[in-house]
Write a protein that holds these residues in place. Structure first.
Motif, mmCIF file in Angstrom:
data_model
loop_
_atom_site.group_PDB
_atom_site.id
_atom_site.type_symbol
_atom_site.label_atom_id
_atom_site.label_comp_id
_atom_site.label_asym_id
_atom_site.label_seq_id
_atom_site.Cartn_x
_atom_site.Cartn_y
_atom_site.Cartn_z
ATOM 1 N N PHE A 192 8.848 10.381 -13.250
ATOM 2 C CA PHE A 192 9.815 10.891 -12.693
ATOM 3 C C PHE A 192 10.008 11.126 -11.126
ATOM 4 C CE2 PHE A 192 9.732 13.243 -17.264
ATOM 5 C CZ PHE A 192 11.000 12.938 -16.606
ATOM 6 N N THR A 193 8.262 11.508 -10.424
ATOM 7 C CA THR A 193 7.947 10.803 -9.119
ATOM 8 C C THR A 193 7.259 9.772 -8.540
ATOM 9 O OG1 THR A 193 6.412 11.880 -8.985
ATOM 10 C CG2 THR A 193 8.572 12.968 -9.071
ATOM 11 N N LEU A 194 7.874 9.098 -9.464
ATOM 12 C CA LEU A 194 6.499 7.473 -8.973
ATOM 13 C C LEU A 194 7.184 7.126 -7.593
ATOM 14 C CD1 LEU A 194 4.878 5.858 -9.894
ATOM 15 C CD2 LEU A 194 6.497 4.183 -10.508
ATOM 16 N N PHE A 195 7.925 7.045 -7.327
ATOM 17 C CA PHE A 195 8.274 6.494 -5.592
ATOM 18 C C PHE A 195 8.639 7.274 -4.818
ATOM 19 C CE2 PHE A 195 10.052 2.889 -8.633
ATOM 20 C CZ PHE A 195 10.527 1.926 -7.899
ATOM 21 N N GLU A 196 8.411 8.599 -5.138
ATOM 22 C CA GLU A 196 8.052 9.736 -4.207
ATOM 23 C C GLU A 196 7.337 9.702 -3.481
ATOM 24 O OE1 GLU A 196 9.328 14.796 -3.777
ATOM 25 O OE2 GLU A 196 10.362 13.064 -5.311
ATOM 26 N N SER A 197 6.210 9.830 -4.521
ATOM 27 C CA SER A 197 5.097 9.944 -4.691
ATOM 28 C C SER A 197 4.822 8.896 -3.050
ATOM 29 C CB SER A 197 3.980 9.825 -5.271
ATOM 30 O OG SER A 197 4.016 10.980 -5.739
ATOM 31 N N ALA A 198 4.701 7.358 -3.725
ATOM 32 C CA ALA A 198 4.143 5.939 -3.421
ATOM 33 C C ALA A 198 4.959 6.211 -1.794
ATOM 34 C CB ALA A 198 5.203 4.596 -3.474
ATOM 35 N N ARG A 199 5.865 7.351 -1.190
ATOM 36 C CA ARG A 199 6.554 7.351 -0.010
ATOM 37 C C ARG A 199 5.831 7.974 0.524
ATOM 38 N NH1 ARG A 199 12.037 6.152 -2.540
ATOM 39 N NH2 ARG A 199 11.648 8.594 -2.975
ATOM 40 N N LYS A 200 5.566 9.114 -0.014
ATOM 41 C CA LYS A 200 4.375 10.208 1.121
ATOM 42 C C LYS A 200 3.333 9.051 0.888
ATOM 43 C CE LYS A 200 6.877 14.761 -1.103
ATOM 44 N NZ LYS A 200 6.751 15.442 -2.952
ATOM 45 N N LEU A 201 2.531 8.594 0.296
ATOM 46 C CA LEU A 201 1.889 8.521 0.834
ATOM 47 C C LEU A 201 1.515 7.155 1.198
ATOM 48 C CD1 LEU A 201 -1.448 7.876 -0.642
ATOM 49 C CD2 LEU A 201 -1.222 5.890 -1.926
ATOM 50 N N MET A 202 2.601 6.730 1.861
ATOM 51 C CA MET A 202 2.701 5.693 2.279
ATOM 52 C C MET A 202 2.662 6.182 4.143
ATOM 53 S SD MET A 202 5.191 2.544 2.737
ATOM 54 C CE MET A 202 6.908 3.569 2.835
ATOM 55 N N ILE B 74 -2.412 -0.997 -2.306
ATOM 56 C CA ILE B 74 -1.838 -0.164 -2.865
ATOM 57 C C ILE B 74 -0.630 0.176 -3.922
ATOM 58 C CG2 ILE B 74 -1.579 2.409 -2.712
ATOM 59 C CD1 ILE B 74 -2.586 2.090 0.350
ATOM 60 N N VAL B 75 -0.888 -0.425 -5.249
ATOM 61 C CA VAL B 75 0.244 -0.668 -6.004
ATOM 62 C C VAL B 75 0.288 1.085 -7.346
ATOM 63 C CG1 VAL B 75 0.791 -2.077 -8.398
ATOM 64 C CG2 VAL B 75 -0.507 -2.713 -6.361
ATOM 65 N N PHE B 76 1.186 1.263 -6.831
ATOM 66 C CA PHE B 76 1.385 2.153 -7.803
ATOM 67 C C PHE B 76 2.469 1.600 -9.200
ATOM 68 C CE2 PHE B 76 1.577 5.502 -4.462
ATOM 69 C CZ PHE B 76 1.132 6.175 -5.324
ATOM 70 N N GLY C 266 -0.360 -3.698 1.752
ATOM 71 C CA GLY C 266 1.035 -2.085 1.415
ATOM 72 C C GLY C 266 0.926 -1.434 0.953
ATOM 73 N N VAL C 267 2.188 -0.634 0.278
ATOM 74 C CA VAL C 267 2.167 -0.015 -0.791
ATOM 75 C C VAL C 267 3.627 0.336 -1.271
ATOM 76 C CG1 VAL C 267 2.638 2.268 -1.429
ATOM 77 C CG2 VAL C 267 1.619 2.470 0.571
ATOM 78 N N TYR C 268 3.293 -0.348 -2.867
ATOM 79 C CA TYR C 268 3.920 -1.316 -4.038
ATOM 80 C C TYR C 268 4.144 -0.387 -5.185
ATOM 81 C CZ TYR C 268 2.440 -5.202 -0.633
ATOM 82 O OH TYR C 268 2.503 -6.508 0.123
ATOM 83 N N VAL C 269 5.649 -0.478 -5.946
ATOM 84 C CA VAL C 269 4.941 0.045 -7.325
ATOM 85 C C VAL C 269 6.091 -1.431 -8.058
ATOM 86 C CG1 VAL C 269 6.783 1.445 -8.685
ATOM 87 C CG2 VAL C 269 6.176 2.266 -6.084
ATOM 88 N N ALA C 270 4.653 -0.961 -9.044
ATOM 89 C CA ALA C 270 4.714 -2.636 -9.855
ATOM 90 C C ALA C 270 5.198 -1.826 -11.306
ATOM 91 C CB ALA C 270 3.352 -3.709 -10.466
ATOM 92 N N PHE C 271 6.261 -1.927 -11.611
ATOM 93 C CA PHE C 271 7.341 -1.233 -13.360
ATOM 94 C C PHE C 271 8.081 -2.570 -13.825
ATOM 95 C CE2 PHE C 271 9.588 1.833 -15.786
ATOM 96 C CZ PHE C 271 8.095 2.414 -16.177
ATOM 97 N N ASN C 272 8.125 -2.699 -15.286
ATOM 98 C CA ASN C 272 8.778 -3.720 -15.694
ATOM 99 C C ASN C 272 8.743 -4.663 -15.838
ATOM 100 O OD1 ASN C 272 9.310 -1.269 -17.070
ATOM 101 N ND2 ASN C 272 11.246 -1.100 -16.731
#
Length: 167
Positions: free
Chosen positions: A93-103, A114-116, A148-154
């Motif tokens: 639900f807040t995956l990208f938001e948390s990644a931005r906050k951490l960044m 860092i990979v969410f 960097g900070v990333y999101v790995a999904f699908n």
């Protein structure tokens, strides 16, 4: 067999989410486990040995309940770790938001990968599911991506500011 040093080891920061949940039939929804199931899965099914990662549990929450305090704890865990590669398990639900906050909390020159990641179905108790695939994708990304900070999904690697996200 080679010895894994801290530079090669991946820190896994646990925050809960569906990936680390079970389906509660009485509540008709997923509920986070009290303790993460991820290390057991990694060792049993992905054959990733315990010396290849270090675990840092922050919380076991639905991502809608993760706030500034928890993101600060994630940041502290990463900054204080000897590892240069990190995976943050998180609800979608807040995956990208948390990644931005951490960044925003990290210094520009942090030099860490860092990979969410998260899942739409729990890692344990659902087959087939996307959880193991997403976790495996996060491991590959953590090992190969530039700092960097990333999101790995699908099977895709996103930046936290990517608009398409999981929509």
């Amino acid at each position: 067999m080679s010895v894994i040093n801290d530079e090669q080891k991946i820190q896994i920061v646990i925050t809960g989410g569906t990936i680390d949940s079970f389906y509660d039939t009485e509540q008709c929804t997923t509920v986070c486990h009290k303790k993460t199931a991820i290390p057991e899965f990694l060792m049993k099914f992905a054959k990733i040995s315990k010396d290849e990662f270090e675990l840092f549990p922050v919380c076991m929450k639905d991502s809608r309940d993760i706030g500034t305090k928890e993101i600060q704890e994630v940041s502290n865990a990463i900054i204080n770790s000897n590892c240069a590669h990190h995976i943050v398990t998180h609800g979608t639900f807040t995956l990208f938001e948390s990644a931005r906050k951490l960044m925003a909390l990290l210094p520009d020159d942090h030099g860490r990968v860092i990979v969410f990641t998260g899942a739409m179905w729990p890692l344990v108790g659902f087959s087939p599911n996307d959880a193991g695939f997403n976790l495996g994708s996060a491991f590959i990304a953590a090992r190969l991506a530039e700092p960097g900070v990333y999101v790995a999904f699908n099977g895709k690697l996103y930046l936290p500011n990517d608009l398409e996200g999981l929509h």
